[in-house]
Design a protein around this motif. Structure first.
Motif, mmCIF file in Angstrom:
data_model
loop_
_atom_site.group_PDB
_atom_site.id
_atom_site.type_symbol
_atom_site.label_atom_id
_atom_site.label_comp_id
_atom_site.label_asym_id
_atom_site.label_seq_id
_atom_site.Cartn_x
_atom_site.Cartn_y
_atom_site.Cartn_z
ATOM 1 N N GLY A 311 -13.614 1.402 9.436
ATOM 2 C CA GLY A 311 -12.897 0.244 8.904
ATOM 3 C C GLY A 311 -11.600 0.580 8.210
ATOM 4 O O GLY A 311 -10.956 -0.293 7.632
ATOM 5 N N ILE A 312 -11.197 1.858 8.270
ATOM 6 C CA ILE A 312 -10.003 2.314 7.574
ATOM 7 C C ILE A 312 -8.895 2.608 8.578
ATOM 8 O O ILE A 312 -9.114 3.299 9.577
ATOM 9 C CB ILE A 312 -10.293 3.587 6.758
ATOM 10 N N GLU A 313 -7.706 2.100 8.309
ATOM 11 C CA GLU A 313 -6.533 2.442 9.126
ATOM 12 C C GLU A 313 -5.445 2.983 8.209
ATOM 13 O O GLU A 313 -4.934 2.264 7.339
ATOM 14 C CB GLU A 313 -6.016 1.223 9.884
ATOM 15 N N LYS A 314 -5.113 4.247 8.389
ATOM 16 C CA LYS A 314 -4.110 4.888 7.545
ATOM 17 C C LYS A 314 -2.727 4.301 7.813
ATOM 18 O O LYS A 314 -2.325 4.097 8.960
ATOM 19 C CB LYS A 314 -4.112 6.393 7.825
ATOM 20 N N ILE A 315 -1.996 4.013 6.738
ATOM 21 C CA ILE A 315 -0.617 3.540 6.846
ATOM 22 C C ILE A 315 0.358 4.707 6.705
ATOM 23 O O ILE A 315 1.237 4.911 7.520
ATOM 24 C CB ILE A 315 -0.318 2.468 5.785
ATOM 25 N N ASP A 316 0.153 5.486 5.648
ATOM 26 C CA ASP A 316 0.986 6.667 5.404
ATOM 27 C C ASP A 316 0.214 7.599 4.479
ATOM 28 O O ASP A 316 -1.014 7.444 4.326
ATOM 29 C CB ASP A 316 2.351 6.278 4.816
ATOM 30 N N GLY A 317 0.905 8.553 3.841
ATOM 31 C CA GLY A 317 0.219 9.549 3.038
ATOM 32 C C GLY A 317 -0.394 9.037 1.754
ATOM 33 O O GLY A 317 -1.157 9.761 1.108
ATOM 34 N N GLY A 318 -0.087 7.778 1.372
ATOM 35 C CA GLY A 318 -0.630 7.271 0.126
ATOM 36 C C GLY A 318 -1.221 5.887 0.203
ATOM 37 O O GLY A 318 -1.553 5.285 -0.820
#
Length: 323
Positions: A311-318
Motif C-alpha cells: 500500500g506504499i508508493e514512494k514519492i522521493d527520499g523523504g
C-alpha cells in the motif's frame, strides 16, 4: 490516499561535526575576565550552531527531506538572567539571513521548534511562567529573523500535573489569557507519555483553538481506557482546521518491552504502516516527525523498509503515499 512527509530532529548521523547545539555554561562564561570577550565567544558559538543548522538544511534538501526540527539550543545562554542586555540577534543577523535565504529558495520545507520541558504554561508560579514566556519570545525572534511565519511552529507539552490534573488544566486556561496573541499563535500542544493524555490535550486544544500534535508512541505508553484513535482521530484533525499548515504528528518506537517509554534507534515500519492504514484518506497530507535516536539514518532506513509494503508508493527520499 494520503501523502506522508517524514522529518527528523535537529542532528544528523550523516553530516559530521555539524552540531547546532554547541553550548557554553554560565560558569564557563563567568571565568572569562573580559565580559565583552566572553560575549564575543558566545556569539561565535551561536554563529557556528546556525551555520551547522544551515548545513543540515542543505543536506535535507539534497535528500528530499522537507520537514525538520530546529534545535532550541542554537543560542547558548540566550535567556540567562545575567545576560539581559545581550542583543544576540544583531551580531547574528548575517548567519540568520543565510537560513532565511535558503528557506526562501525552498518554500516547501517545514521547520519548527520543540522548546525544552522547562517551558511550563500551566505553572501556578508567576516567575516560572515569566521565564517560559521569555523563552517563547526568544523562539519567536529566531523564527522572524529566519523569515519563518511563526504560526504553529513551537510544540509544547501541557506541563506539570501538580497533583491535580483538573486544576492543572484550568491553570493552563488561566495562564493562556496572560500570553500575547502572537505567542499563542506559535503554539501547538502534544499528548505526553507520563502526565497529560490525548483526551486531556484535546480538551485544551478544542477549548482554546490550538492544534494538537499527536504522538503515537506517547499514546501507546499513556492513555485512558476510554481513549481510542478510532474515536479521537477526527477530533485531532479538526484542531488543525484553522491552521495554514497540514497536521503533524510524532512517530517513534519503544526501545524494548522493558524500556517501553524510551525511543528506539529506528522506527518499526510495520507498526507505523498499521497505524497509517487506519487513518489513510482522512487528510490529504500528514507530516511525521521521527523522534528516533538515529535521526536522519532512521528516516532513510524507514523509507527503505516501507518499499516492501503493497500500500506504499514512494514519492522521493523523504515522502510517500499510503493508499
Amino acid at each position: 490516499m494520503t501523502i506522508i512527509r517524514l522529518g527528523y530532529v535537529a542532528m544528523s548521523e550523516h553530516v559530521k561535526n555539524a552540531s547546532p547545539s554547541q553550548t557554553m555554561t554560565f560558569a564557563q562564561f563567568s571565568k572569562i575576565a573580559d565580559r565583552d570577550a566572553a560575549i564575543r565567544k558566545l556569539e561565535r558559538i551561536a554563529a557556528s550552531n546556525i551555520h551547522n543548522c544551515l548545513r543540515l538544511l542543505r543536506h535535507n534538501a539534497a535528500n528530499d527531506i522537507a520537514f525538520f526540527r530546529l534545535s532550541s539550543r542554537l543560542i547558548p545562554l540566550a535567556n540567562h538572567p545575567e545576560l539581559k542586555d545581550w542583543n544576540f540577534i544583531r551580531p547574528l543577523k548575517e548567519s540568520l539571513d543565510n537560513i532565511k535565504e535558503f528557506l526562501m529558495e525552498h518554500p516547501d520545507m517545514r521547520v519548527d521548534f520543540h522548546p525544552d520541558h522547562f517551558v511550563l504554561l500551566n505553572t501556578p508560579d508567576k516567575e516560572t511562567l515569566q521565564v517560559s514566556i521569555k523563552t517563547l519570545r526568544m523562539h519567536e525572534m529566531l523564527l522572524k529573523s529566519m523569515g519563518i511565519d511563526t504560526e504553529h511552529r513551537c510544540v509544547l507539552h501541557v506541563g506539570g500535573g501538580y497533583n491535580d490534573h483538573e486544576q492543572a488544566l484550568e491553570q493552563f486556561i488561566h495562564n493562556w489569557g496572560l500570553i500575547s496573541p502572537t505567542l499563542q499563535k506559535m503554539i501547538m500542544l502534544e499528548n505526553d507519555d507520563t502526565t497529560f493524555t490525548l483526551s486531556e490535550g484535546l480538551y485544551l486544544c478544542e477549548k482554546l483553538g490550538i492544534p494538537l500534535v499527536f504522538d503515537y508512541h506517547h499514546f501507546m505508553v499513556h492513555h485512558h481506557e476510554h481513549e481510542s484513535l478510532e474515536n479521537d482521530w477526527d477530533r485531532i484533525i479538526k484542531t488543525w482546521n484553522q491552521s495554514q499548515l497540514p497536521p503533524k504528528m510524532h512517530i517513534s518506537s519503544p526501545r524494548s518491552e522493558r524500556d517501553f517509554r524510551a525511543h528506539a534507534d529506528y522506527v518499526d515500519s510495520g507498526q507505523l504502516v498499521q497505524f497509517l492504514d487506519s487513518i489513510k484518506g482522512s487528510v490529504p497530507r500528514l507530516d511525521c516527525m521521527i523522534e528516533a535516536k538515529k535521526k536522519d539514518e532512521a528516516l532513510f532506513a524507514l523509507i527503505r523498509d516501507l518499499e516492501q509494503y503493497p500500500g506504499i508508493e514512494k514519492i522521493d527520499g523523504g515522502s510517500f503515499y499510503i493508499k
